[in-house]
Scaffold this active site. Structure first.
Site, PDB file in Angstrom:
ATOM      1  N   LYS A  64      47.310  42.634  38.915  1.00 53.60           N
ATOM      2  CA  LYS A  64      46.241  43.126  39.805  1.00 53.60           C
ATOM      3  C   LYS A  64      46.722  43.864  40.997  1.00 53.60           C
ATOM      4  O   LYS A  64      45.669  44.601  41.575  1.00 53.60           O
ATOM      5  CB  LYS A  64      45.514  41.651  40.176  1.00 53.60           C
ATOM      6  CG  LYS A  64      44.629  41.000  39.210  1.00 53.60           C
ATOM      7  CD  LYS A  64      43.934  39.808  39.619  1.00 53.60           C
ATOM      8  CE  LYS A  64      43.371  39.032  38.281  1.00 53.60           C
ATOM      9  NZ  LYS A  64      42.744  37.858  38.704  1.00 53.60           N
ATOM     10  N   TYR A 209      39.846  26.629  34.342  1.00 54.75           N
ATOM     11  CA  TYR A 209      38.667  26.547  33.564  1.00 54.75           C
ATOM     12  C   TYR A 209      38.775  25.775  32.202  1.00 54.75           C
ATOM     13  O   TYR A 209      39.918  25.460  31.588  1.00 54.75           O
ATOM     14  CB  TYR A 209      37.876  27.726  33.490  1.00 54.75           C
ATOM     15  CG  TYR A 209      38.784  28.656  32.488  1.00 54.75           C
ATOM     16  CD1 TYR A 209      39.726  29.710  33.118  1.00 54.75           C
ATOM     17  CD2 TYR A 209      38.527  28.861  31.106  1.00 54.75           C
ATOM     18  CE1 TYR A 209      40.268  30.595  32.376  1.00 54.75           C
ATOM     19  CE2 TYR A 209      39.514  29.528  30.664  1.00 54.75           C
ATOM     20  CZ  TYR A 209      40.107  30.681  31.011  1.00 54.75           C
ATOM     21  OH  TYR A 209      40.843  31.541  30.486  1.00 54.75           O
TER      22      TYR A 209
HETATM   23  N1  LIG Z   1      38.383  30.650  36.938  1.00 51.00           N
HETATM   24  C1  LIG Z   1      38.802  31.845  36.667  1.00 51.00           C
HETATM   25  O1  LIG Z   1      37.843  32.963  36.721  1.00 51.00           O
HETATM   26  C2  LIG Z   1      40.287  32.090  37.359  1.00 51.00           C
HETATM   27  C3  LIG Z   1      40.529  33.383  38.009  1.00 51.00           C
HETATM   28  C4  LIG Z   1      41.968  33.572  38.178  1.00 51.00           C
HETATM   29  C5  LIG Z   1      42.811  32.855  38.142  1.00 51.00           C
HETATM   30  N2  LIG Z   1      42.497  31.360  37.828  1.00 51.00           N
HETATM   31  C6  LIG Z   1      43.546  30.243  37.676  1.00 51.00           C
HETATM   32  O2  LIG Z   1      43.981  30.394  38.981  1.00 51.00           O
HETATM   33  C7  LIG Z   1      45.403  29.403  39.099  1.00 51.00           C
HETATM   34  C8  LIG Z   1      46.328  30.251  40.198  1.00 51.00           C
HETATM   35  O3  LIG Z   1      46.423  31.558  39.866  1.00 51.00           O
HETATM   36  P1  LIG Z   1      46.968  32.821  40.717  1.00 51.00           P
HETATM   37  O4  LIG Z   1      47.096  34.175  40.113  1.00 51.00           O
HETATM   38  O5  LIG Z   1      46.661  32.631  42.183  1.00 51.00           O
HETATM   39  O6  LIG Z   1      48.589  32.246  40.692  1.00 51.00           O
HETATM   40  P2  LIG Z   1      49.928  32.712  41.527  1.00 51.00           P
HETATM   41  O7  LIG Z   1      49.355  33.724  42.381  1.00 51.00           O
HETATM   42  O8  LIG Z   1      50.803  32.598  40.881  1.00 51.00           O
HETATM   43  O9  LIG Z   1      49.881  31.360  42.755  1.00 51.00           O
HETATM   44  C9  LIG Z   1      50.077  30.173  42.322  1.00 51.00           C
HETATM   45  C10 LIG Z   1      50.128  29.260  43.748  1.00 51.00           C
HETATM   46  O10 LIG Z   1      50.126  27.827  43.207  1.00 51.00           O
HETATM   47  C11 LIG Z   1      51.284  27.215  43.743  1.00 51.00           C
HETATM   48  N3  LIG Z   1      51.676  26.396  42.683  1.00 51.00           N
HETATM   49  C12 LIG Z   1      52.259  26.417  41.507  1.00 51.00           C
HETATM   50  N4  LIG Z   1      52.683  25.409  40.912  1.00 51.00           N
HETATM   51  C13 LIG Z   1      52.311  24.308  41.772  1.00 51.00           C
HETATM   52  C14 LIG Z   1      52.693  23.154  41.676  1.00 51.00           C
HETATM   53  N5  LIG Z   1      52.877  22.465  40.605  1.00 51.00           N
HETATM   54  N6  LIG Z   1      52.140  22.233  42.722  1.00 51.00           N
HETATM   55  C15 LIG Z   1      51.725  22.809  43.832  1.00 51.00           C
HETATM   56  N7  LIG Z   1      51.539  24.026  43.908  1.00 51.00           N
HETATM   57  C16 LIG Z   1      51.799  24.828  42.916  1.00 51.00           C
HETATM   58  C17 LIG Z   1      52.205  28.251  44.349  1.00 51.00           C
HETATM   59  O11 LIG Z   1      52.668  27.710  45.555  1.00 51.00           O
HETATM   60  P3  LIG Z   1      54.413  28.383  46.007  1.00 51.00           P
HETATM   61  O12 LIG Z   1      53.887  29.442  46.888  1.00 51.00           O
HETATM   62  O13 LIG Z   1      54.732  27.141  46.663  1.00 51.00           O
HETATM   63  O14 LIG Z   1      55.102  28.904  44.706  1.00 51.00           O
HETATM   64  C18 LIG Z   1      51.188  29.303  44.566  1.00 51.00           C
HETATM   65  O15 LIG Z   1      50.688  29.126  45.798  1.00 51.00           O
HETATM   66  C19 LIG Z   1      45.708  29.689  37.748  1.00 51.00           C
HETATM   67  O16 LIG Z   1      45.479  28.453  37.204  1.00 51.00           O
HETATM   68  C20 LIG Z   1      44.838  30.648  36.895  1.00 51.00           C
HETATM   69  O17 LIG Z   1      44.620  30.209  35.438  1.00 51.00           O
HETATM   70  C21 LIG Z   1      40.990  31.224  37.328  1.00 51.00           C
END
Ligand SMILES: NC(=O)c1ccc[n+]([C@@H]2O[C@H](COP(=O)([O-])OP(=O)(O)OC[C@H]3O[C@@H](n4cnc5c(N)ncnc54)[C@H](OP(=O)(O)O)[C@@H]3O)[C@@H](O)[C@H]2O)c1
Length: 266
Positions: A64, A209
């Site tokens: 992105k 989801y």
């Molecule tokens: N429903 C939808 O349409 C939709 C759209 C987009 C994304 N999503 C979902 O959103 C989620 C996040 O995606 P993203 O792209 O934002 O990910 P990202 O940029 O990789 O960010 C992940 C975040 O989660 C934290 N994290 C990861 N594992 C953790 C754990 N075990 N305990 C606590 N904190 C943790 C990380 O913390 P640190 O900074 O400490 O590493 C970081 O702040 C995913 O599950 C994805 O499937 C859903």
């Protein structure tokens, strides 16, 4: 003339976007097609987009930010988030949008009496959600496991905490944007902290989801209203479709076949 679309990502084989977009294209009797494209290197995104002679594309993890950087113009809230999940080609220019942010807002806008919102996580999804909710007038606080990713939010004047300096207080809605619970049984923060937060909250939302994560299960035990990320996924797709076809089809016309396709897929 046929219009071609795709979703770029890595991995991409799991994506349901081609199915919901193609079902909607077919239902609305449009001459077009939506595929999926695995990309190894984000720097190839523009070349691929042009080689495939696309009218538009969706972009998912982890490209992105690449998409944001390659666009000739970036519209709306995508400028703040610095991440683009929808691109169209218009007058030989690539124009970028972010529909994750308004898609999330669509999914929760019917919830009332909310002032303070706590967002768990500080990744790409947290950026999209925090900007749109701030724009809509809510007071936003972010809580992340570690400090580094909070820099972006601090620069943009959000109230931010990491695990070690956070003291639980009253929030009406808690949103989990971390990937805790996606492929494991983890909570996004320590259970005793969540228990305290849930005592005073009304809503718990997870962006993951089609499943009840441990975060949502705990919220349910506290009798909160819960919601997973399925509606966010649906609405980001509806809004992308609107953009792909230059707002020719109203949201409700797009939403109907998309919802139908979703029911069978999720
Ligand atoms: N429903 C939808 O349409 C939709 C759209 C987009 C994304 N999503 C979902 O959103 C989620 C996040 O995606 P993203 O792209 O934002 O990910 P990202 O940029 O990789 O960010 C992940 C975040 O989660 C934290 N994290 C990861 N594992 C953790 C754990 N075990 N305990 C606590 N904190 C943790 C990380 O913390 P640190 O900074 O400490 O590493 C970081 O702040 C995913 O599950 C994805 O499937 C859903």
């Amino acid at each position: 003339m046929s219009k071609y679309f795709t979703i770029f990502g890595n991995p991409i084989s799991h994506s349901i976007s081609p199915l919901i977009h193609n079902y909607t294209i077919k239902t609305l009797q449009i001459d077009g097609c939506y595929g999926r494209t695995l990309l190894e290197n984000g720097n190839d995104l523009k070349k691929k987009f042009l080689n495939l002679k696309l009218t538009g594309a969706n972009i998912t993890v982890p490209f992105k930010e690449n998409a944001y950087n390659l666009c000739d113009e970036v519209e709306g809230i995508a400028q703040n988030i610095q991440a683009v999940n929808t691109i169209i080609k218009k007058n030989n220019k690539l124009i970028g949008f972010n529909t994750d942010a308004p898609g999330f807002y669509e999914s929760i806008k019917s919830y009332k009496n909310i002032k303070n919102i706590l967002i768990l996580g500080a990744g790409g999804t947290a950026k999209a959600i925090s900007f749109i909710l701030k724009q809509k007038g809510y007071k936003i606080t972010l809580l992340n496991r570690s400090q580094k990713r909070l820099d972006f939010f601090i620069k943009n004047n959000f109230e931010c905490y990491y695990w070690d300096n956070f003291i639980p207080t009253q929030y009406d809605m808690i949103i989990n944007t971390t990937s805790a619970g996606l492929n494991d049984l983890l909570l996004p923060i320590k259970k005793d902290v969540l228990d305290k937060l849930f005592l005073n909250a009304k809503y718990a939302i997870d962006v993951i989801y089609n499943k009840q994560t441990p975060f949502l299960s705990l919220a349910k035990k506290h009798n909160l209203i819960i919601k997973d990320g399925s509606d966010m996924l649906l609405y980001q797709a509806v809004l992308a479709f609107e953009i792909f076809f230059d707002f020719k089809y109203p949201k409700n016309v797009i939403e109907k076949p998309m919802k139908y396709a979703f029911k069978f897929l999720l």
